[in-house]
Write an enzyme that holds these catalytic residues in place. Structure first.
Site, mmCIF file in Angstrom:
data_model
loop_
_atom_site.group_PDB
_atom_site.id
_atom_site.type_symbol
_atom_site.label_atom_id
_atom_site.label_comp_id
_atom_site.label_asym_id
_atom_site.label_seq_id
_atom_site.Cartn_x
_atom_site.Cartn_y
_atom_site.Cartn_z
ATOM 1 N N PRO A 204 3.059 -10.254 -3.319
ATOM 2 C CA PRO A 204 4.341 -9.583 -3.133
ATOM 3 C C PRO A 204 4.308 -8.380 -2.196
ATOM 4 C CG PRO A 204 3.479 -9.235 -5.348
ATOM 5 C CD PRO A 204 2.637 -10.286 -4.715
ATOM 6 N N ASN A 205 5.362 -8.318 -1.406
ATOM 7 C CA ASN A 205 5.660 -7.221 -0.475
ATOM 8 C C ASN A 205 4.846 -7.261 0.808
ATOM 9 O OD1 ASN A 205 7.668 -5.879 -2.144
ATOM 10 N ND2 ASN A 205 5.967 -5.405 -3.501
ATOM 11 N N ARG B 264 6.678 -1.207 7.055
ATOM 12 C CA ARG B 264 6.830 -0.059 6.154
ATOM 13 C C ARG B 264 5.436 0.501 5.856
ATOM 14 N NH1 ARG B 264 11.325 -1.133 7.036
ATOM 15 N NH2 ARG B 264 13.170 -1.456 5.722
ATOM 16 N N TYR C 90 -0.972 0.769 5.264
ATOM 17 C CA TYR C 90 -1.277 -0.641 5.544
ATOM 18 C C TYR C 90 -1.385 -0.972 7.031
ATOM 19 C CZ TYR C 90 -0.138 -1.073 0.608
ATOM 20 O OH TYR C 90 -0.134 -0.927 -0.752
ATOM 21 N N ASN D 183 -5.109 -12.244 -0.790
ATOM 22 C CA ASN D 183 -4.704 -10.868 -1.073
ATOM 23 C C ASN D 183 -3.565 -10.974 -2.082
ATOM 24 O OD1 ASN D 183 -3.727 -8.308 -1.276
ATOM 25 N ND2 ASN D 183 -3.752 -7.885 0.922
ATOM 26 N N ALA E 32 0.008 -6.749 -5.694
ATOM 27 C CA ALA E 32 0.093 -6.143 -7.036
ATOM 28 C C ALA E 32 -0.349 -7.099 -8.145
ATOM 29 C CB ALA E 32 1.509 -5.653 -7.287
ATOM 30 N N HIS F 243 -3.746 -6.822 -10.079
ATOM 31 C CA HIS F 243 -3.991 -5.917 -11.204
ATOM 32 C C HIS F 243 -3.310 -6.359 -12.491
ATOM 33 C CE1 HIS F 243 -5.165 -3.629 -7.712
ATOM 34 N NE2 HIS F 243 -3.920 -3.579 -7.281
ATOM 35 N N ASP G 215 -6.449 -17.636 -13.937
ATOM 36 C CA ASP G 215 -6.676 -18.959 -14.529
ATOM 37 C C ASP G 215 -6.561 -20.050 -13.475
ATOM 38 O OD1 ASP G 215 -7.071 -17.819 -16.999
ATOM 39 O OD2 ASP G 215 -5.096 -18.329 -17.797
ATOM 40 N N GLU H 156 -11.534 -12.361 -1.974
ATOM 41 C CA GLU H 156 -10.404 -11.457 -2.243
ATOM 42 C C GLU H 156 -10.362 -10.372 -1.161
ATOM 43 O OE1 GLU H 156 -10.780 -9.837 -6.185
ATOM 44 O OE2 GLU H 156 -9.252 -8.290 -5.849
ATOM 45 N N HIS I 236 -8.291 -6.848 0.253
ATOM 46 C CA HIS I 236 -7.302 -5.770 0.150
ATOM 47 C C HIS I 236 -7.332 -4.965 1.437
ATOM 48 C CE1 HIS I 236 -6.514 -6.742 -3.939
ATOM 49 N NE2 HIS I 236 -7.819 -6.807 -4.143
ATOM 50 N N ILE I 237 -6.172 -4.765 1.993
ATOM 51 C CA ILE I 237 -6.058 -4.039 3.259
ATOM 52 C C ILE I 237 -6.467 -2.580 3.065
ATOM 53 C CG2 ILE I 237 -4.418 -3.257 5.018
ATOM 54 C CD1 ILE I 237 -2.783 -5.865 4.250
ATOM 55 N N SER I 238 -5.966 -1.978 2.000
ATOM 56 C CA SER I 238 -6.297 -0.581 1.694
ATOM 57 C C SER I 238 -7.543 -0.528 0.814
ATOM 58 C CB SER I 238 -5.120 0.085 0.974
ATOM 59 O OG SER I 238 -4.903 -0.518 -0.298
ATOM 60 N N ARG J 278 -7.444 4.849 -4.416
ATOM 61 C CA ARG J 278 -6.035 4.999 -4.788
ATOM 62 C C ARG J 278 -5.900 5.165 -6.305
ATOM 63 N NH1 ARG J 278 -2.597 0.587 -1.650
ATOM 64 N NH2 ARG J 278 -0.945 2.048 -2.308
ATOM 65 N N ARG K 246 -5.155 0.578 -9.755
ATOM 66 C CA ARG K 246 -5.559 -0.377 -8.705
ATOM 67 C C ARG K 246 -7.064 -0.643 -8.724
ATOM 68 N NH1 ARG K 246 -0.875 -0.664 -5.431
ATOM 69 N NH2 ARG K 246 0.276 1.292 -5.473
HETATM 70 O O1 CA2 Z 1 -4.453 -3.031 -0.162
HETATM 71 C C1 CA2 Z 1 -3.957 -4.144 -0.404
HETATM 72 O O2 CA2 Z 1 -4.038 -5.097 0.359
HETATM 73 C C2 CA2 Z 1 -3.152 -4.337 -1.695
HETATM 74 O O3 CA2 Z 1 -3.431 -5.650 -2.184
HETATM 75 C C3 CA2 Z 1 -1.708 -4.196 -1.301
HETATM 76 C C4 CA2 Z 1 -0.741 -4.255 -2.487
HETATM 77 C C5 CA2 Z 1 -1.184 -3.292 -3.591
HETATM 78 O O4 CA2 Z 1 -0.369 -3.474 -4.725
HETATM 79 C C6 CA2 Z 1 -2.628 -3.495 -3.975
HETATM 80 O O5 CA2 Z 1 -2.977 -2.537 -4.958
HETATM 81 C C7 CA2 Z 1 -3.540 -3.342 -2.779
HETATM 82 C C8 CA2 Z 1 0.662 -3.879 -2.047
HETATM 83 C C9 CA2 Z 1 1.179 -4.724 -0.946
HETATM 84 C C10 CA2 Z 1 2.413 -4.086 -0.409
HETATM 85 O O6 CA2 Z 1 2.470 -4.359 0.957
HETATM 86 C C11 CA2 Z 1 3.281 -3.585 1.723
HETATM 87 C C12 CA2 Z 1 3.065 -3.653 3.071
HETATM 88 C C13 CA2 Z 1 3.820 -2.884 3.900
HETATM 89 C C14 CA2 Z 1 4.816 -2.055 3.387
HETATM 90 C C15 CA2 Z 1 5.022 -2.025 2.030
HETATM 91 C C16 CA2 Z 1 4.264 -2.787 1.200
#
Ligand code: CA2
Length: 145
Positions: free
Chosen positions: A11-12, A19, A24, A75, A78, A81, A88, A99, A101-103, A108, A112
């Protein structure tokens, strides 16, 4: 066409590059798709990238990958977590799971720091920006060689 690697995004992540660039980066998911396609081809693999905001759809796509993919790069965003359902589903996949994660999730909030998906993943990349997907693709090629 080489073995197919499915790259799943939660998601997102459709908002990547649009954003919160301070967290990110400024590249989009379309950039990730292009980069991964190029890297996969160089490694003799092929890739498909998918993104959804819905947990059940991610589960369905893991099931699809059981039928057509040699490996999964994921990836889960959310759902990393929170999702036992995704864990499963990944347990039913027989190939490598990596797996991404960009960040750097460990730098954080503490919520997370735990990943259900890591209980299945064969490797985890975090904090390398979108380069993490390409690194995962390289590792995938090694695991499948
Ligand atoms: O660091 C990552 O890749 C995460 O999987 C990104 C998730 C976050 O919930 C994880 O803890 C770490 C959030 C993705 C949201 O992506 C956005 C990208 C641009 C602008 C807003 C949200």
């Amino acid at each position: 066409m080489g073995k197919l690697i499915t790259i799943l995004n939660g998601p997102n992540l459709n908002l990547l590059g649009l954003r919160q660039p301070e967290i990110y980066g400024s590249e989009t998911l379309a950039d990730v798709e292009n980069n991964c396609g190029i890297v996969a081809k160089d490694l003799g693999l092929s890739s498909i990238l998918r993104q959804t905001n819905h947990e059940g759809i991610l589960v369905d796509w893991v099931h699809e990958a059981r039928e057509n993919s040699a490996g999964i790069i994921i990836n889960p965003a959310a759902f990393t977590h929170t999702s036992v359902a995704l864990l499963d589903a990944l347990h039913t996949f027989e190939g490598p799971v990596l797996e991404v994660h960009i960040s750097n999730v460990h730098k954080r909030e503490s919520f997370r720091h735990h990943s259900y998906v890591s209980l299945r993943a064969d490797g985890v990349v975090a904090g390398f920006g979108i380069q993490g997907y390409a690194l995962a693709m390289q590792r995938m090629a090694s695991l499948l060689a």
